[in-house]
Design a protein around this motif. Structure first.
Motif, short mmCIF file in Angstrom:
data_model
loop_
_atom_site.label_atom_id
_atom_site.label_comp_id
_atom_site.label_asym_id
_atom_site.label_seq_id
_atom_site.Cartn_x
_atom_site.Cartn_y
_atom_site.Cartn_z
N SER A 1 -4.84 3.54 -7.54
CA SER A 1 -5.58 3.76 -6.30
C SER A 1 -4.77 3.49 -5.04
O SER A 1 -5.32 3.51 -3.93
CB SER A 1 -6.84 2.88 -6.28
OG SER A 1 -6.48 1.50 -6.36
N SER A 2 -3.47 3.24 -5.19
CA SER A 2 -2.63 2.95 -4.03
C SER A 2 -2.27 4.23 -3.28
O SER A 2 -2.10 5.30 -3.87
CB SER A 2 -1.35 2.23 -4.48
OG SER A 2 -0.47 2.06 -3.40
N SER A 3 -2.15 4.09 -1.97
CA SER A 3 -1.73 5.23 -1.15
C SER A 3 -0.22 5.32 -1.02
O SER A 3 0.31 6.29 -0.47
CB SER A 3 -2.35 5.11 0.26
OG SER A 3 -1.94 3.88 0.88
N SER A 4 0.49 4.32 -1.55
CA SER A 4 1.95 4.29 -1.46
C SER A 4 2.57 5.10 -2.60
O SER A 4 2.24 4.90 -3.77
CB SER A 4 2.44 2.84 -1.53
OG SER A 4 3.84 2.78 -1.67
N ALA A 5 3.49 5.99 -2.25
CA ALA A 5 4.18 6.80 -3.26
C ALA A 5 5.04 5.92 -4.16
O ALA A 5 5.19 6.20 -5.35
CB ALA A 5 5.04 7.86 -2.58
N GLU A 6 5.60 4.85 -3.60
CA GLU A 6 6.43 3.93 -4.39
C GLU A 6 5.62 3.29 -5.51
O GLU A 6 6.08 3.20 -6.65
CB GLU A 6 7.02 2.86 -3.49
CG GLU A 6 7.89 1.85 -4.23
CD GLU A 6 8.42 0.75 -3.33
OE1 GLU A 6 9.08 -0.16 -3.86
OE2 GLU A 6 8.17 0.81 -2.11
N PHE A 7 4.40 2.85 -5.19
CA PHE A 7 3.55 2.24 -6.20
C PHE A 7 3.11 3.26 -7.24
O PHE A 7 3.11 2.98 -8.44
CB PHE A 7 2.33 1.60 -5.55
CG PHE A 7 2.64 0.34 -4.79
CD1 PHE A 7 3.79 -0.38 -5.04
CD2 PHE A 7 1.77 -0.14 -3.83
CE1 PHE A 7 4.09 -1.54 -4.35
CE2 PHE A 7 2.05 -1.31 -3.13
CZ PHE A 7 3.22 -2.01 -3.39
N ARG A 8 2.74 4.46 -6.79
CA ARG A 8 2.25 5.47 -7.73
C ARG A 8 3.35 5.96 -8.67
O ARG A 8 3.06 6.41 -9.78
CB ARG A 8 1.65 6.66 -6.97
CG ARG A 8 0.35 6.34 -6.24
CD ARG A 8 -0.39 7.63 -5.88
NE ARG A 8 0.45 8.54 -5.14
CZ ARG A 8 0.56 8.55 -3.81
NH1 ARG A 8 -0.12 7.67 -3.09
NH2 ARG A 8 1.34 9.43 -3.20
#
Length: 359
Positions: free
Chosen positions: A19-26
């Motif tokens: 559910s993260s908006s960060s591309a790094e996390f996804r």
């Protein structure tokens, strides 16, 4: 077992970053899968090498890990309050993780060499451990520095150090715990070298309600997440503490990944993870017991000590058994450097097991 834990870990990392908006996390699950493939290749390469050859030259490896620990203090990237990462473009390494394995190998080499002179082995190896510990504390990364203590204790114990010498590190640990409980938590004393936020972590460990919206937020949300998972969990991708961000995204996929497991997979899932990690530890100890020489027992026992410390501290800090120190859960937490270090360590254990029969 390691492959099962690692693949499950990737699934949990996916859930923690979904559910993260960060591309790094996804992108974290895909990165972790690539690190797993690389680590498995290295695992098999190391397992086919003779561990005697690797340990013989371990003092060079240990010395080579010192400059990166110094360099990270100068140009390292700060992550979660600690300057512990060296970045080279899109590639990053954590020198503290390299130094743990290097110390296990060097300690095994040193104790085996001076096995008939225990006092020399104890004193010189303890001095050698102080160097990386001080550098890691300067980052500051208290959790990674603390891992060296049980590793050193395990190496000295397996090496046959007399019990009266082993009392020294035990008394030191007990004194440190007593100081933290009485001095830090109740009298407001400080520990030299620790940052204010680290001091607050220790104080909120004894009283999570001391700062519920600040330093006590993470542990309180972790307890809520694990407790709300109940027996069988809320289901994959259905953990509200995780999905809604009450459990901070920047730590949910690494240091506090067990909180995600507890919420989504419940007591059953958490117990299976602990059982799986326990089986890996028992297999390491089995290899240490059946090793054909002291050197093999030391390496396998040292790897087991490193893994056990990470398992105990990581899970313990999510359920308020130990203070929050920020170290990953082996094979489960996100992090390429630590995953590869664990697989290299197990590759050495496999090498010891393959060569367990005396010539």
């Amino acid at each position: 077992m390691v492959l099962a834990l690692s693949l499950f870990g990737i699934a949990v990392v996916y859930s923690a970053t979904y559910s993260s908006s960060s591309a790094e996390f996804r992108n974290a699950p895909f990165s972790q899968f690539l690190w797993l493939l690389i680590g498995l290749v290295i695992f098999f390469i190391v397992s086919f090498l003779d561990y005697h050859f690797i340990v013989k030259w371990s003092w060079i490896f240990f010395l080579l890990t010192i400059p990166p620990l110094i360099l990270v203090l100068l140009i390292g990237q700060t992550v979660n309050g600690a300057k512990s990462w060296l970045r080279f473009g899109g590639f990053g390494i954590e020198p503290a993780e390299l130094s743990k394995l290097a110390f296990i190998l060097f300690g095994s080499f040193w104790i085996d060499r001076f096995k008939n002179r225990q006092l020399i082995a104890f004193s010189t190896l303890s001095i050698a451990a102080i160097i990386p510990v001080i550098l890691i504390l300067k980052q500051p990364a208290l959790g990674s520095a603390g891992v060296f203590i049980p590793i050193l204790f395990a190496l000295l114990f397996i090496g046959g150090l007399k019990k009266r010498y082993l009392l020294i590190p035990i008394l030191f640990i007990l004194a440190a715990l007593l100081y933290a409980y009485i001095g830090v938590a109740h009298l407001g004393w400080d520990i030299p070298g620790l940052k204010p936020y680290q001091m607050n972590r220790i104080r909120t460990f004894f009283d999570p309600n001391l700062d519920p919206l600040g330093s006590g937020w993470t542990i309180n949300q972790s307890l809520i997440a694990i407790g709300s998972g109940s027996f069988s969990g809320k289901g994959f991708l259905k953990g509200t503490q995780n999905m809604l961000g009450f459990l901070p995204k920047n730590i949910a996929y690494n240091d506090f990944i067990f909180s995600v497991i507890g919420e989504e997979w419940g007591f059953i899932g958490g117990s299976c993870v602990i059982l799986g990690e326990g089986i890996v530890l028992l297999l390491c100890l089995r290899a240490a017991f059946f090793a054909r020489d002291l050197m093999g027992s030391l390496v396998a026992g040292g790897v087991a000590a490193m893994l056990f410390t990470h398992i105990f501290v990581n899970i313990g800090m999510t359920i308020k058994v130990v203070p929050i120190t920020g170290i990953p859960l082996p094979f489960i937490s996100y992090g390429g450097t630590f995953l590869i270090i664990c697989l290299i360590g197990l590759g050495l254990v496999e090498s010891i097991w393959i060569r367990r029969q005396p010539k």
